[in-house]
Design an enzyme around this catalytic site. Structure first.
Site, PDB file in Angstrom:
ATOM      1  N   CYS A  40      -1.429 -35.503 -17.916  1.00 46.15           N
ATOM      2  CA  CYS A  40      -1.179 -34.085 -18.649  1.00 46.15           C
ATOM      3  C   CYS A  40      -0.555 -33.984 -19.039  1.00 46.15           C
ATOM      4  O   CYS A  40       0.032 -33.371 -19.850  1.00 46.15           O
ATOM      5  CB  CYS A  40      -2.180 -33.127 -17.529  1.00 46.15           C
ATOM      6  SG  CYS A  40      -2.843 -32.422 -18.509  1.00 46.15           S
TER       7      CYS A  40
ATOM      8  N   ARG B 168      -2.063 -26.773 -17.456  1.00 48.10           N
ATOM      9  CA  ARG B 168      -3.149 -28.185 -18.462  1.00 48.10           C
ATOM     10  C   ARG B 168      -3.685 -28.184 -17.527  1.00 48.10           C
ATOM     11  O   ARG B 168      -4.897 -29.080 -17.917  1.00 48.10           O
ATOM     12  CB  ARG B 168      -1.754 -28.653 -18.685  1.00 48.10           C
ATOM     13  CG  ARG B 168      -0.906 -28.672 -20.231  1.00 48.10           C
ATOM     14  CD  ARG B 168       0.356 -29.180 -20.750  1.00 48.10           C
ATOM     15  NE  ARG B 168      -0.638 -29.934 -20.751  1.00 48.10           N
ATOM     16  CZ  ARG B 168      -0.556 -31.142 -22.401  1.00 48.10           C
ATOM     17  NH1 ARG B 168       0.173 -29.581 -22.941  1.00 48.10           N
ATOM     18  NH2 ARG B 168      -0.534 -31.444 -22.774  1.00 48.10           N
TER      19      ARG B 168
ATOM     20  N   TRP C 197      -3.120 -35.871 -14.493  1.00 41.70           N
ATOM     21  CA  TRP C 197      -5.049 -34.871 -14.218  1.00 41.70           C
ATOM     22  C   TRP C 197      -5.520 -37.137 -15.020  1.00 41.70           C
ATOM     23  O   TRP C 197      -5.152 -37.400 -15.227  1.00 41.70           O
ATOM     24  CB  TRP C 197      -5.226 -34.814 -15.755  1.00 41.70           C
ATOM     25  CG  TRP C 197      -6.791 -34.367 -15.669  1.00 41.70           C
ATOM     26  CD1 TRP C 197      -6.926 -33.474 -15.639  1.00 41.70           C
ATOM     27  CD2 TRP C 197      -7.868 -34.662 -16.794  1.00 41.70           C
ATOM     28  NE1 TRP C 197      -8.642 -33.370 -16.050  1.00 41.70           N
ATOM     29  CE2 TRP C 197      -8.407 -34.249 -16.177  1.00 41.70           C
ATOM     30  CE3 TRP C 197      -8.122 -35.898 -17.754  1.00 41.70           C
ATOM     31  CZ2 TRP C 197     -10.527 -34.433 -17.377  1.00 41.70           C
ATOM     32  CZ3 TRP C 197      -9.325 -36.611 -18.592  1.00 41.70           C
ATOM     33  CH2 TRP C 197     -10.764 -35.730 -17.596  1.00 41.70           C
TER      34      TRP C 197
ATOM     35  N   ASN D  69       0.896 -39.791 -21.081  1.00 43.04           N
ATOM     36  CA  ASN D  69      -0.698 -39.327 -20.702  1.00 43.04           C
ATOM     37  C   ASN D  69      -0.836 -40.265 -21.877  1.00 43.04           C
ATOM     38  O   ASN D  69      -0.642 -40.869 -23.107  1.00 43.04           O
ATOM     39  CB  ASN D  69       0.170 -37.670 -21.849  1.00 43.04           C
ATOM     40  CG  ASN D  69       0.545 -36.981 -20.779  1.00 43.04           C
ATOM     41  OD1 ASN D  69       0.408 -37.268 -19.997  1.00 43.04           O
ATOM     42  ND2 ASN D  69       1.289 -35.860 -20.891  1.00 43.04           N
ATOM     43  N   GLY D  70      -2.824 -40.220 -22.062  1.00 46.63           N
ATOM     44  CA  GLY D  70      -2.928 -40.982 -22.637  1.00 46.63           C
ATOM     45  C   GLY D  70      -3.362 -42.095 -21.508  1.00 46.63           C
ATOM     46  O   GLY D  70      -4.001 -42.406 -20.909  1.00 46.63           O
TER      47      GLY D  70
ATOM     48  N   GLU E 154     -21.245 -20.301 -26.228  1.00 47.90           N
ATOM     49  CA  GLU E 154     -19.399 -20.110 -25.324  1.00 47.90           C
ATOM     50  C   GLU E 154     -19.594 -19.389 -24.286  1.00 47.90           C
ATOM     51  O   GLU E 154     -18.798 -19.998 -23.406  1.00 47.90           O
ATOM     52  CB  GLU E 154     -18.951 -19.722 -26.671  1.00 47.90           C
ATOM     53  CG  GLU E 154     -17.782 -18.887 -25.795  1.00 47.90           C
ATOM     54  CD  GLU E 154     -16.054 -20.082 -26.073  1.00 47.90           C
ATOM     55  OE1 GLU E 154     -15.459 -20.448 -25.210  1.00 47.90           O
ATOM     56  OE2 GLU E 154     -16.508 -20.963 -25.937  1.00 47.90           O
TER      57      GLU E 154
ATOM     58  N   LYS F 193     -17.726 -20.479 -20.622  1.00 48.20           N
ATOM     59  CA  LYS F 193     -17.442 -20.090 -20.000  1.00 48.20           C
ATOM     60  C   LYS F 193     -17.475 -19.608 -18.687  1.00 48.20           C
ATOM     61  O   LYS F 193     -16.677 -19.901 -17.672  1.00 48.20           O
ATOM     62  CB  LYS F 193     -16.789 -18.742 -20.538  1.00 48.20           C
ATOM     63  CG  LYS F 193     -16.066 -18.947 -21.301  1.00 48.20           C
ATOM     64  CD  LYS F 193     -14.785 -18.375 -21.539  1.00 48.20           C
ATOM     65  CE  LYS F 193     -14.050 -19.221 -22.718  1.00 48.20           C
ATOM     66  NZ  LYS F 193     -14.275 -20.662 -22.526  1.00 48.20           N
TER      67      LYS F 193
ATOM     68  N   GLU G 280     -17.475 -23.774 -16.333  1.00 42.47           N
ATOM     69  CA  GLU G 280     -16.136 -23.770 -16.516  1.00 42.47           C
ATOM     70  C   GLU G 280     -15.215 -23.163 -15.414  1.00 42.47           C
ATOM     71  O   GLU G 280     -14.178 -23.535 -14.662  1.00 42.47           O
ATOM     72  CB  GLU G 280     -15.050 -23.509 -17.695  1.00 42.47           C
ATOM     73  CG  GLU G 280     -15.293 -23.691 -18.912  1.00 42.47           C
ATOM     74  CD  GLU G 280     -14.590 -23.964 -19.983  1.00 42.47           C
ATOM     75  OE1 GLU G 280     -14.293 -24.733 -20.900  1.00 42.47           O
ATOM     76  OE2 GLU G 280     -14.538 -22.654 -20.391  1.00 42.47           O
TER      77      GLU G 280
ATOM     78  N   HIS H 112     -40.748 -23.441 -26.022  1.00 46.60           N
ATOM     79  CA  HIS H 112     -41.100 -24.474 -25.916  1.00 46.60           C
ATOM     80  C   HIS H 112     -40.226 -25.087 -25.303  1.00 46.60           C
ATOM     81  O   HIS H 112     -40.131 -26.222 -25.193  1.00 46.60           O
ATOM     82  CB  HIS H 112     -40.409 -24.936 -27.597  1.00 46.60           C
ATOM     83  CG  HIS H 112     -41.454 -24.375 -28.986  1.00 46.60           C
ATOM     84  ND1 HIS H 112     -42.685 -24.086 -29.298  1.00 46.60           N
ATOM     85  CD2 HIS H 112     -40.487 -23.511 -29.662  1.00 46.60           C
ATOM     86  CE1 HIS H 112     -42.219 -22.970 -30.342  1.00 46.60           C
ATOM     87  NE2 HIS H 112     -41.327 -22.943 -30.648  1.00 46.60           N
TER      88      HIS H 112
ATOM     89  N   LYS I  84      -6.237 -28.093 -20.101  1.00 45.32           N
ATOM     90  CA  LYS I  84      -6.067 -27.708 -21.405  1.00 45.32           C
ATOM     91  C   LYS I  84      -6.437 -28.621 -22.502  1.00 45.32           C
ATOM     92  O   LYS I  84      -6.553 -27.833 -23.346  1.00 45.32           O
ATOM     93  CB  LYS I  84      -4.689 -27.142 -21.446  1.00 45.32           C
ATOM     94  CG  LYS I  84      -4.568 -25.812 -22.227  1.00 45.32           C
ATOM     95  CD  LYS I  84      -5.664 -24.731 -22.136  1.00 45.32           C
ATOM     96  CE  LYS I  84      -5.421 -23.640 -22.765  1.00 45.32           C
ATOM     97  NZ  LYS I  84      -6.350 -22.520 -23.332  1.00 45.32           N
TER      98      LYS I  84
END
Length: 605
Positions: free
Chosen positions: A2, A27, A75, A101-102, A482, A486, A489, A505, A600
């Site tokens: 990360c 991050r 990460w 990274n990647g 949202e 939150k 998370e 329904h 992040k």
């Protein structure tokens, strides 16, 4: 991924790298490592540790001196968090060190070929493949060794490479994952994020995809992966090191929630045109004739940015009367969507580097679409790839969980909707009405934040819930989405968001006293419909927290927010729910700024 940080110069490198890693902790990561050398030392010295940067720092020996080094916070993507899987990775001869990274998509195939040639792997990572490829290259320069290795890999990368035989340089490269150079006085820095650089320099160069760079203490040069020299002019970062401090708050999330009034003022500053009841958005690179030719708006984002896009799509439809919708960029880029020349595409990303969004932008550009970017980070990849766009000017957002960037992005969409509306059929009177509403936002946000103690007490009541339901209709539904995200998370409580109209329904089967419901109840033309939904929940003994413009009789608790214009109300209604998520997580003892398993800036698929 990360976080990457590197340095070459005359200073003692280890303290600089550890400080840089600490600035990148926001991050999200699970392990960290550092490798150093100097022109006078023999070879590379490395320390790695699972856990936090402080765990790495505790393992660094007292005599760990050098003037060149690279470091990384990882990460996990390939292989579980461990000391062995942590970056940097060294080649078998201990001459090559790589941080990355990647994701290397063909790592498994390359690994099998290398193992067949006798290479022994120590880790489960894809990055170690790249390390061995560089080490086995017969090229005479480090730059060419890296270039040859990169020709063999498929996928995304932001890398920094050191070689014991070339202690006077660091070679870096980018494809889909950010790499930023920091230009100092007889010293050079590299990082994946300017947060690691601003304490030492504000002169930066951002690499483009397919670009490499060689850093020496007194010089740098950039070139393509094919070897062609490129011209890179440093730019000045507007953010200062103090922007990344907590400023007296216990967490960055708390600080950033409380920065929202000032942040909204920044995104509005200099953009309102009272004379014509519209806004100045010169960065769109979209004149009035082109704006009038737009027949549809498609907004692409991921996570919180996608939810901001949902709110933005509604505002564009209401104010500009242009059909608009939002879609997750991660889905759009794979469904072979029809690209219409009369459609305006808007890419949304806090970092400006979100890989799924960037890939969607690149595909749209390939097909000839007009793409705008709405991002927070100046000079980021999406900002450079797009035809035009807007910066949201939220300032650095350090907490993994986005708050002020979400709010500023929704305000940016309000500005875009007003701009498009006034080039079409929105009246001067309505333009003036929206401008007056926008100007009220900072003060109204401050008013909401004064209710924090009340919201904290409510959060403590909900902390033992195993699951929560969030509902809203039309303007309220994206707010519910949202708010649900939150809570998930930051507190790890399961939460779902549903349109209030969908309760009957299916979701009504879930209602019971143990499942609290948060209802978004704006005082608009659907007020009675929302009250009817609360009636259905109360009839089944459900507990309700309402976020509304007036006390709600059917709710057990109501958080009252100030009324603005109907179109702008969603911007305000999510803010108390940020505080609800924060204080619920606080009551549960969560790691608020660095939630588990999250990062992040998501620069991998």
């Amino acid at each position: 991924m990360c976080g990457i940080v590197g340095y070459i110069g005359k200073r003692d490198v280890a303290p600089l790298l550890l400080e840089g890693l600490q600035r990148l902790e926001y991050r999200g990561y699970d392990s960290a490592g550092i490798v150093i050398t100097s022109p006078k030392s023999a070879g590379l010295r490395m320390v790695k540790a699972k856990g936090r940067v402080r765990d790495l720092e505790a393992k660094v020996p007292a005599r760990f001196k050098g003037t060149t080094g690279i470091a990384h916070t990882r990460w996990a993507t390939h292989g579980a968090p461990s000391d062995v899987n942590a970056h940097p990775h060294l080649s078998a001869d201990n001459k090559v060190a790589v941080v990355h990274n990647g994701i290397i998509d063909n790592a498994s195939e390359l690994r099998k070929k290398l193992e067949a040639d006798g290479v022994e792997f120590l880790s489960e990572t894809d990055t170690e493949v790249l390390t061995h490829l560089i080490a086995r290259s017969q090229a005479e320069t480090l730059e060419e060794k890296v270039r040859q290795a990169l020709r063999l890999v498929e996928g995304t990368y932001g890398i920094a490479v050191m070689h014991a035989d070339f202690p006077d340089r660091i070679v870096v490269a980018r494809n889909g994952s950010p790499v930023v150079l920091g230009i100092g006085e007889k010293e050079m820095f590299v990082a994946s994020d300017v947060a690691a650089l601003v304490a030492h320099t504000r002169q930066i160069v951002t690499l483009d995809d397919g670009e490499m760079a060689t850093l020496k203490a007194d010089d740098f040069r950039t070139y393509t992966t094919e070897g062609t020299r490129t011209t890179a002019e440093p730019t000045t970062v507007e953010w200062e090191a103090e922007s990344y401090d907590m400023g007296g708050h216990d967490t960055y999330m708390h600080k950033e929630i409380h920065e929202q009034a000032d942040a909204v003022d920044r995104v509005l500053r200099g953009r309102i045109d009272d004379r014509f009841s519209t806004v100045h958005l010169g960065g769109l690179n979209l004149d009035a004739r082109e704006a009038r030719q737009i027949r549809r708006v498609k907004i692409l984002g991921c996570g919180t940015s996608y939810h901001a896009g949902m709110i933005g799509a509604q505002m564009i439809e209401e104010l500009a009367r242009i059909p608009a919708d939002a879609e997750p960029a991660s889905e759009f880029r794979y469904r072979n969507a029809v690209v219409d020349p009369d459609t305006l595409y808007v890419a949304v990303s806090q970092s400006g580097e979100t890989y799924d969004v960037l890939a969607a932008v690149q595909e749209l550009k390939r097909k000839g679409a007009r793409v705008l970017g709405i991002v927070n980070v100046v000079g980021s990849a999406i900002a450079r790839e797009a035809d035009g766009g807007m910066y949201v000017h939220a300032g650095p957002e350090v907490c993994v969980v986005s708050t002020k960037c979400f709010t500023n992005t929704t305000v940016a969409f309000a500005l875009l909707a007003l701009h498009l509306g006034r080039t079409r059929d929105l009246s001067v009177r309505d333009g003036k009405r929206i401008i007056e509403g926008l100007r009220k936002l900072p003060e109204q946000i401050s008013e909401i934040l004064k209710q924090e103690e009340e919201i904290k007490k409510l959060a403590e009541q909900f902390a033992d819930a195993r699951s929560m339901l969030f509902i809203g209709r039309v303007r309220g539904y994206p707010v519910a989405r949202e708010a649900s995200l939150k809570l998930k998370e930051v507190s790890y409580i399961h939460a779902e968001a549903y349109p209030a109209s969908e309760l009957k329904h299916g979701p009504l089967a879930l209602i019971e006293p143990a499942l609290p419901t948060v209802a978004i109840v704006p005082d608009d033309d659907l007020l009675e419909k929302n009250r009817a939904a609360m009636e259905e929940i109360k009839a089944r003994s459900g507990k309700i927290l309402a976020v509304a413009h007036q006390e709600q009789e059917k709710a057990d608790h109501t958080v009252v927010v100030p009324k603005n214009e109907d179109e702008l109300d969603p911007i305000l209604m999510g803010i108390p729910l940020q505080l609800l998520a924060y204080h619920t997580a606080l009551a549960l003892g969560r790691d608020i700024d660095k939630p588990r398993n999250l990062a992040k800036s998501v620069t991998v698929e």
